[in-house]
Enzyme design. Sequence first.
Site, PDB file in Angstrom:
ATOM      1  CG  HIS A   1      -0.950  14.387   3.052  1.00 22.64           C
ATOM      2  ND1 HIS A   1      -1.895  15.164   3.368  1.00 22.64           N
ATOM      3  CD2 HIS A   1       0.196  15.105   3.489  1.00 22.64           C
ATOM      4  CE1 HIS A   1      -1.677  16.220   4.385  1.00 22.64           C
ATOM      5  NE2 HIS A   1      -0.249  16.028   4.291  1.00 22.64           N
TER       6      HIS A   1
ATOM      7  CD  GLU B   1      -1.276  19.148  14.373  1.00 23.87           C
ATOM      8  OE1 GLU B   1      -0.308  19.205  14.788  1.00 23.87           O
ATOM      9  OE2 GLU B   1      -2.013  19.807  13.972  1.00 23.87           O
TER      10      GLU B   1
ATOM     11  CB  CYS C   1      -1.574  14.869   7.392  1.00 26.29           C
ATOM     12  SG  CYS C   1      -0.825  16.219   7.705  1.00 26.29           S
TER      13      CYS C   1
HETATM   14  N1  CAA Z   1       7.732  31.267  -9.508  1.00 29.55           N
HETATM   15  C1  CAA Z   1       7.537  29.862  -9.755  1.00 29.55           C
HETATM   16  N2  CAA Z   1       7.933  28.862  -8.969  1.00 29.55           N
HETATM   17  C2  CAA Z   1       8.739  29.428  -7.843  1.00 29.55           C
HETATM   18  C3  CAA Z   1       9.061  30.765  -7.541  1.00 29.55           C
HETATM   19  C4  CAA Z   1       8.554  32.093  -8.656  1.00 29.55           C
HETATM   20  N3  CAA Z   1       8.649  32.987  -8.661  1.00 29.55           N
HETATM   21  N4  CAA Z   1       9.846  31.109  -6.703  1.00 29.55           N
HETATM   22  C5  CAA Z   1       9.825  29.753  -6.133  1.00 29.55           C
HETATM   23  N5  CAA Z   1       9.243  28.883  -7.015  1.00 29.55           N
HETATM   24  C6  CAA Z   1       9.077  27.351  -6.573  1.00 29.55           C
HETATM   25  C7  CAA Z   1      10.639  26.735  -6.112  1.00 29.55           C
HETATM   26  O1  CAA Z   1      11.472  26.500  -7.318  1.00 29.55           O
HETATM   27  C8  CAA Z   1      10.008  25.414  -5.578  1.00 29.55           C
HETATM   28  O2  CAA Z   1       9.558  24.661  -6.564  1.00 29.55           O
HETATM   29  P1  CAA Z   1      10.499  23.416  -6.326  1.00 29.55           P
HETATM   30  O3  CAA Z   1      10.256  22.698  -4.889  1.00 29.55           O
HETATM   31  O4  CAA Z   1       9.812  22.254  -7.352  1.00 29.55           O
HETATM   32  O5  CAA Z   1      11.938  23.369  -6.300  1.00 29.55           O
HETATM   33  C9  CAA Z   1       8.637  26.109  -5.034  1.00 29.55           C
HETATM   34  O6  CAA Z   1       8.285  27.191  -5.691  1.00 29.55           O
HETATM   35  C10 CAA Z   1       8.691  26.291  -3.422  1.00 29.55           C
HETATM   36  O7  CAA Z   1       9.675  27.298  -3.291  1.00 29.55           O
HETATM   37  P2  CAA Z   1      10.875  27.067  -2.047  1.00 29.55           P
HETATM   38  O8  CAA Z   1      11.480  25.755  -2.078  1.00 29.55           O
HETATM   39  O9  CAA Z   1      11.775  28.470  -1.969  1.00 29.55           O
HETATM   40  O10 CAA Z   1       9.931  26.942  -0.840  1.00 29.55           O
HETATM   41  P3  CAA Z   1       9.839  27.880   0.587  1.00 29.55           P
HETATM   42  O11 CAA Z   1      11.506  27.625   1.191  1.00 29.55           O
HETATM   43  O12 CAA Z   1       9.052  28.897   0.426  1.00 29.55           O
HETATM   44  O13 CAA Z   1       9.299  26.474   1.471  1.00 29.55           O
HETATM   45  C11 CAA Z   1       8.030  24.386   1.776  1.00 29.55           C
HETATM   46  C12 CAA Z   1       8.498  25.327   0.753  1.00 29.55           C
HETATM   47  C13 CAA Z   1       9.007  23.706   2.532  1.00 29.55           C
HETATM   48  C14 CAA Z   1       6.962  23.223   1.326  1.00 29.55           C
HETATM   49  C15 CAA Z   1       7.340  25.124   2.915  1.00 29.55           C
HETATM   50  O14 CAA Z   1       6.058  25.806   2.245  1.00 29.55           O
HETATM   51  C16 CAA Z   1       6.892  24.328   4.331  1.00 29.55           C
HETATM   52  O15 CAA Z   1       7.589  24.136   5.261  1.00 29.55           O
HETATM   53  N6  CAA Z   1       5.517  24.014   4.407  1.00 29.55           N
HETATM   54  C17 CAA Z   1       5.171  23.159   5.294  1.00 29.55           C
HETATM   55  C18 CAA Z   1       5.714  22.060   5.405  1.00 29.55           C
HETATM   56  C19 CAA Z   1       5.241  20.832   4.539  1.00 29.55           C
HETATM   57  O16 CAA Z   1       4.083  21.031   3.825  1.00 29.55           O
HETATM   58  N7  CAA Z   1       5.833  19.795   4.065  1.00 29.55           N
HETATM   59  C20 CAA Z   1       5.231  18.989   2.970  1.00 29.55           C
HETATM   60  C21 CAA Z   1       5.769  17.502   3.427  1.00 29.55           C
HETATM   61  S1  CAA Z   1       5.275  16.945   5.107  1.00 29.55           S
HETATM   62  C22 CAA Z   1       3.537  16.618   4.841  1.00 29.55           C
HETATM   63  O17 CAA Z   1       3.113  16.653   3.849  1.00 29.55           O
HETATM   64  C23 CAA Z   1       2.959  16.560   6.238  1.00 29.55           C
HETATM   65  C24 CAA Z   1       2.135  17.972   6.415  1.00 29.55           C
HETATM   66  O18 CAA Z   1       0.899  17.871   5.771  1.00 29.55           O
HETATM   67  C25 CAA Z   1       2.705  19.108   6.958  1.00 29.55           C
END
Ligand code: CAA
Length: 390
Positions: free
Chosen positions: A235, A81, A113
């Site tokens: 993945h 990518e 990916c």
């Molecule tokens: N203790 C334990 N767990 C906690 C916590 C704490 N203090 N605070 C938050 N969490 C948990 C949340 O409950 C959540 O769990 P769930 O998903 O089970 O509900 C998890 O931690 C993540 O927290 P948020 O939802 O608040 O996360 P965020 O807003 O920080 O974003 C994300 C998470 C969307 C994955 C972000 O990291 C992101 O955008 N990543 C890039 C995109 C990505 O990887 N997408 C995956 C699918 S796409 C793909 O696979 C292709 C690729 O490679 C990009």
Amino acid sequence: MTTAIGIHDLSLATTHYVLEHAALAEAQGTDGAKYRSGIGQEAMSIPALDEDIVTLAASAAAPILARHGRAEPSTVLLATESGVDQSKSAGLYLHSLLDLPRCTRMVELKQACYAATAALQFAVGLVARDPAQQILVIATDIARYDLDTPAEATQGAGAVAFLVAADPAIAALDPVSGLYSDDVNDFWRPNYRGTPIVDGKLSVHAYLTATEHAFAHYRSGGGRDLDRFAAFCYHQPFTEMAYKAHRHLLESQGEVATREALAEKLAPTTHYNRVIGNSYTASLYLALASVLDHGGDLTGKPVAMLSYGSGAVAEFFSAVPVPGYRRQLRTTDNRQTIDARKPVGYHRYRELYHAYSALGKGGDRTLPVETGAPFRLAAIDGHQRIYEAR
Ligand code: CAA
């Protein structure tokens, strides 16, 4: 009887530096548990300035060529990518770095990916036409997101090279594949951007939908039922994504998914991605390397593979480790490659990030020696990338 085709050898590489998620969390004032258990990540690989997807690819491929001979691969399919050129295949730099023969077919593939899985299937097609051929597939990526965004914690970098051949020494691929494509803007990177635009929540949703549909297509083509698999390699943009996906898949089939049941099938697949971070095209194949290295004796036991690339394409397929496969593995080398990384603190990580971004904007540069890897980017001169092998 038709000859089996599959993975004959497999080798991985990652970067010179590593940033622990505990350090990232502390600097951000985030609860470390969010990264450790919320997304399932402990550390992420960070490239030195003289590393890129070409040097990672070369480091991953070199041990395979050393074992099987440079003349063996008739074709090199490089999936990424985070390519370094919009026209020239990154594989061509490997041609000189790895001293490959002139009579080699080199090409780069792209679909976020997912592209390494397309490369694997194309390789299988070439080997089916001529079982004497061996095809080198290289998945290599540096995952970089904008700083101070939720996605920042899901960066990482790595490469996996694997040789596809008839009568493979590691794992035979099953002929059935389940496919899914949909035009969705969950993660994309226009040509003028160095980092992707990502809708994190949509991307998770798109991944789950794609998984369910790809599996349904796999089953409709005669693929195995879920209870037939010893492990599931997903993945892993972050390792908790594998748990989300597998829970979703089980529940879509009317099954109950306890954390223990999920861990039994997933935990052995997450050792490398948990400490390397997202490596886009390489991530699924790091999961495969992890389960082969940590999953006990899998001889004759089917392993499911779910490839997802935003945009979005998914493929559900399966592989069966063959007798004697453990003798072919590089478990000790894999661990040493990961353990050799040098820890960086948060401030140095930010400096490296900005320096890397500046490098991507063009201009001539001679790069000081930083990486300890066998291949490095030495300079950019007249818009040409100058690599050296050591
Ligand atoms: N203790 C334990 N767990 C906690 C916590 C704490 N203090 N605070 C938050 N969490 C948990 C949340 O409950 C959540 O769990 P769930 O998903 O089970 O509900 C998890 O931690 C993540 O927290 P948020 O939802 O608040 O996360 P965020 O807003 O920080 O974003 C994300 C998470 C969307 C994955 C972000 O990291 C992101 O955008 N990543 C890039 C995109 C990505 O990887 N997408 C995956 C699918 S796409 C793909 O696979 C292709 C690729 O490679 C990009």
